[in-house]
Design a protein around this motif. Sequence first.
Motif, PDB file in Angstrom:
ATOM      1  N   ALA A 121       4.801  -5.921  -5.103  1.00 53.13           N
ATOM      2  CA  ALA A 121       5.269  -5.222  -3.911  1.00 53.13           C
ATOM      3  C   ALA A 121       4.506  -5.718  -2.678  1.00 53.13           C
ATOM      4  O   ALA A 121       3.317  -6.032  -2.749  1.00 53.13           O
ATOM      5  N   LYS A 122       5.199  -5.781  -1.550  1.00 55.69           N
ATOM      6  CA  LYS A 122       4.595  -6.232  -0.307  1.00 55.69           C
ATOM      7  C   LYS A 122       4.450  -5.028   0.624  1.00 55.69           C
ATOM      8  O   LYS A 122       5.457  -4.406   1.003  1.00 55.69           O
ATOM      9  N   ILE A 123       3.230  -4.705   0.961  1.00 57.53           N
ATOM     10  CA  ILE A 123       2.931  -3.523   1.764  1.00 57.53           C
ATOM     11  C   ILE A 123       2.416  -3.975   3.130  1.00 57.53           C
ATOM     12  O   ILE A 123       1.458  -4.761   3.208  1.00 57.53           O
ATOM     13  N   GLY A 124       3.045  -3.509   4.205  1.00 61.55           N
ATOM     14  CA  GLY A 124       2.633  -3.892   5.546  1.00 61.55           C
ATOM     15  C   GLY A 124       1.343  -3.216   5.975  1.00 61.55           C
ATOM     16  O   GLY A 124       0.655  -2.548   5.197  1.00 61.55           O
ATOM     17  N   GLU A 125       1.022  -3.365   7.244  1.00 62.42           N
ATOM     18  CA  GLU A 125      -0.198  -2.795   7.802  1.00 62.42           C
ATOM     19  C   GLU A 125       0.001  -1.328   8.166  1.00 62.42           C
ATOM     20  O   GLU A 125       1.093  -0.901   8.526  1.00 62.42           O
ATOM     21  N   ASN A 126      -1.087  -0.561   8.043  1.00 59.34           N
ATOM     22  CA  ASN A 126      -1.110   0.830   8.457  1.00 59.34           C
ATOM     23  C   ASN A 126      -0.073   1.676   7.715  1.00 59.34           C
ATOM     24  O   ASN A 126       0.539   2.583   8.277  1.00 59.34           O
ATOM     25  N   VAL A 127       0.125   1.373   6.432  1.00 63.12           N
ATOM     26  CA  VAL A 127       1.073   2.115   5.601  1.00 63.12           C
ATOM     27  C   VAL A 127       0.331   3.199   4.828  1.00 63.12           C
ATOM     28  O   VAL A 127      -0.722   2.949   4.249  1.00 63.12           O
ATOM     29  N   GLY A 149       1.398   8.335  -0.626  1.00 69.27           N
ATOM     30  CA  GLY A 149       0.787   9.519  -1.199  1.00 69.27           C
ATOM     31  C   GLY A 149       0.617   9.437  -2.704  1.00 69.27           C
ATOM     32  O   GLY A 149       1.078   8.503  -3.369  1.00 69.27           O
ATOM     33  N   PRO A 150      -0.023  10.440  -3.292  1.00 70.06           N
ATOM     34  CA  PRO A 150      -0.288  10.446  -4.730  1.00 70.06           C
ATOM     35  C   PRO A 150       0.988  10.568  -5.549  1.00 70.06           C
ATOM     36  O   PRO A 150       1.957  11.184  -5.136  1.00 70.06           O
ATOM     37  N   TRP A 151       0.940   9.925  -6.717  1.00 70.47           N
ATOM     38  CA  TRP A 151       2.010   9.975  -7.714  1.00 70.47           C
ATOM     39  C   TRP A 151       3.323   9.350  -7.236  1.00 70.47           C
ATOM     40  O   TRP A 151       4.380   9.579  -7.823  1.00 70.47           O
ATOM     41  N   THR A 152       3.246   8.583  -6.182  1.00 74.16           N
ATOM     42  CA  THR A 152       4.400   7.790  -5.757  1.00 74.16           C
ATOM     43  C   THR A 152       4.406   6.482  -6.532  1.00 74.16           C
ATOM     44  O   THR A 152       3.351   5.897  -6.819  1.00 74.16           O
ATOM     45  N   ILE A 153       5.604   5.999  -6.871  1.00 77.54           N
ATOM     46  CA  ILE A 153       5.768   4.746  -7.612  1.00 77.54           C
ATOM     47  C   ILE A 153       6.491   3.747  -6.725  1.00 77.54           C
ATOM     48  O   ILE A 153       7.589   4.027  -6.222  1.00 77.54           O
ATOM     49  N   VAL A 154       5.883   2.596  -6.509  1.00 75.71           N
ATOM     50  CA  VAL A 154       6.496   1.494  -5.769  1.00 75.71           C
ATOM     51  C   VAL A 154       6.685   0.344  -6.749  1.00 75.71           C
ATOM     52  O   VAL A 154       5.709  -0.222  -7.253  1.00 75.71           O
ATOM     53  N   GLY A 155       7.937   0.015  -7.033  1.00 73.93           N
ATOM     54  CA  GLY A 155       8.235  -0.963  -8.058  1.00 73.93           C
ATOM     55  C   GLY A 155       8.194  -2.397  -7.562  1.00 73.93           C
ATOM     56  O   GLY A 155       7.876  -2.669  -6.392  1.00 73.93           O
ATOM     57  N   PRO A 156       8.531  -3.340  -8.439  1.00 70.05           N
ATOM     58  CA  PRO A 156       8.578  -4.746  -8.040  1.00 70.05           C
ATOM     59  C   PRO A 156       9.695  -5.011  -7.044  1.00 70.05           C
ATOM     60  O   PRO A 156      10.671  -4.256  -6.968  1.00 70.05           O
ATOM     61  N   ASP A 157       9.535  -6.080  -6.268  1.00 76.81           N
ATOM     62  CA  ASP A 157      10.547  -6.502  -5.289  1.00 76.81           C
ATOM     63  C   ASP A 157      10.793  -5.465  -4.210  1.00 76.81           C
ATOM     64  O   ASP A 157      11.911  -5.338  -3.699  1.00 76.81           O
ATOM     65  N   VAL A 158       9.773  -4.704  -3.875  1.00 79.19           N
ATOM     66  CA  VAL A 158       9.852  -3.753  -2.770  1.00 79.19           C
ATOM     67  C   VAL A 158       8.991  -4.259  -1.624  1.00 79.19           C
ATOM     68  O   VAL A 158       7.838  -4.652  -1.832  1.00 79.19           O
ATOM     69  N   GLU A 159       9.555  -4.264  -0.409  1.00 80.05           N
ATOM     70  CA  GLU A 159       8.817  -4.625   0.792  1.00 80.05           C
ATOM     71  C   GLU A 159       8.805  -3.427   1.739  1.00 80.05           C
ATOM     72  O   GLU A 159       9.871  -2.903   2.089  1.00 80.05           O
ATOM     73  N   ILE A 160       7.618  -3.013   2.131  1.00 81.79           N
ATOM     74  CA  ILE A 160       7.452  -1.871   3.030  1.00 81.79           C
ATOM     75  C   ILE A 160       6.842  -2.375   4.331  1.00 81.79           C
ATOM     76  O   ILE A 160       5.763  -2.966   4.336  1.00 81.79           O
ATOM     77  N   GLY A 161       7.543  -2.132   5.448  1.00 76.03           N
ATOM     78  CA  GLY A 161       7.072  -2.621   6.737  1.00 76.03           C
ATOM     79  C   GLY A 161       5.887  -1.839   7.276  1.00 76.03           C
ATOM     80  O   GLY A 161       5.464  -0.817   6.717  1.00 76.03           O
ATOM     81  N   ASP A 162       5.363  -2.304   8.380  1.00 72.53           N
ATOM     82  CA  ASP A 162       4.193  -1.681   9.008  1.00 72.53           C
ATOM     83  C   ASP A 162       4.474  -0.231   9.399  1.00 72.53           C
ATOM     84  O   ASP A 162       5.602   0.148   9.713  1.00 72.53           O
ATOM     85  N   ASP A 163       3.430   0.571   9.382  1.00 70.67           N
ATOM     86  CA  ASP A 163       3.434   1.932   9.937  1.00 70.67           C
ATOM     87  C   ASP A 163       4.380   2.886   9.218  1.00 70.67           C
ATOM     88  O   ASP A 163       4.791   3.909   9.789  1.00 70.67           O
ATOM     89  N   CYS A 164       4.741   2.570   7.982  1.00 77.22           N
ATOM     90  CA  CYS A 164       5.557   3.502   7.206  1.00 77.22           C
ATOM     91  C   CYS A 164       4.677   4.567   6.558  1.00 77.22           C
ATOM     92  O   CYS A 164       3.509   4.312   6.241  1.00 77.22           O
ATOM     93  N   VAL A 165       5.257   5.751   6.342  1.00 76.07           N
ATOM     94  CA  VAL A 165       4.566   6.841   5.666  1.00 76.07           C
ATOM     95  C   VAL A 165       5.410   7.259   4.470  1.00 76.07           C
ATOM     96  O   VAL A 165       6.548   7.712   4.634  1.00 76.07           O
ATOM     97  N   ILE A 166       4.866   7.091   3.273  1.00 74.16           N
ATOM     98  CA  ILE A 166       5.560   7.452   2.040  1.00 74.16           C
ATOM     99  C   ILE A 166       4.791   8.614   1.427  1.00 74.16           C
ATOM    100  O   ILE A 166       3.619   8.472   1.067  1.00 74.16           O
TER     101      ILE A 166
END
Length: 256
Positions: A12-18, A21-38
Motif C-alpha cells: 500500500a502507498k500512504i501519502g504524507e500527513n495521513v 485509526g486502530p483496527w483499520t485494514i488497508v489491503g494491497p494495491d491501495v493508494e492513499i493521498g496526502d492529508d487523508c483521515v481514515i
Amino acid sequence: MIDPRAIIDPSAKIGENVEIGPWTIVGPDVEIGDDCVIASHVVLKGPTVMGKGNKIYQFSSVGEDTPDLKYKGESTRLIIGENNVIREGVTIHRGTVQDRGETVIGNNNLLMAYAHVGHDSVVGNHCIMVNNSALAGHVILGDWTILSGYALVHQFCKLGAHSFLGMGAAVGKDVPAYVTVTGNPGEPKGVNSEGLKRRGFSSEAVSDIRRAYKLIYRQGLTTDEALERLEEMAQKTPEVQLLVDSIRQSARGIVR
C-alpha cells in the motif's frame, strides 16, 4: 499518525500527513493521498486510488469486490478524488470488466451513513448522498446532485447536474438536469430552485429553467418538439443547454 493496531499491506502507498485509526485494514494495491483521515474499523481494498484530503469514518467498506454475478475476480479499480467525506458504514464497490472497469468518485462529495455506490458508477463533484441512499451498478450522478434519505437509483440511470431526489424516491429512468423527483416510482415535481439559488444562479436563469421545465412536462409536447424550443431558449440562457444535453444523452428515457 498511523495507529499500531491498524493492518497495512506492505504494498500500500500512504501519502504524507495521513491518519489511520486502530483496527483499520488497508489491503494491497491501495493508494492513499496526502492529508487523508481514515478512522478505526475501516476496510480499504484495492486496486483503489484515493486523492488527498479525504475523510473516511468507521465501519466503511471501500473498494470491495462487487457482488454482481458477472464478476469473476478480474482486476478492476476504484478511483476517489479529493476532499470527500465518507461517513459511517458506507459501501463502495469496484467496477466490472463488462463496463468501464472502474467506479469513480469525484471531488468534494458527502456520502452519509450507510450510503451505497454500486459497481461502475460515476459520482460527479459536490454531490450529497443522504443516509441509506443507494446507487445500483452503472449509475451516473452529475455534479451537485442530491439524494435524500433512502433514495434508490436503478442500474444504468443517469441523474443530471443539480437534480434532486426526495426522501424514499425510487428512480428507474433518467432524471434531467435541475429536476426534482419524488415518490415510488419517481415522478418529476418541479425544478430544484432552492438549490440553484444557493449555488449562485441568477433569478433570471432560474425563471428560464422553470419555463424550460414546463415545456417538457406541462405543454403536451413531444420530447423532440420540446427540445427544439429549449435550444432556442438556450441561445439566450446558456444554463438551459445543460438541461437539453441531459435529455439528449438519455438512453433509458426520462422520468415522466
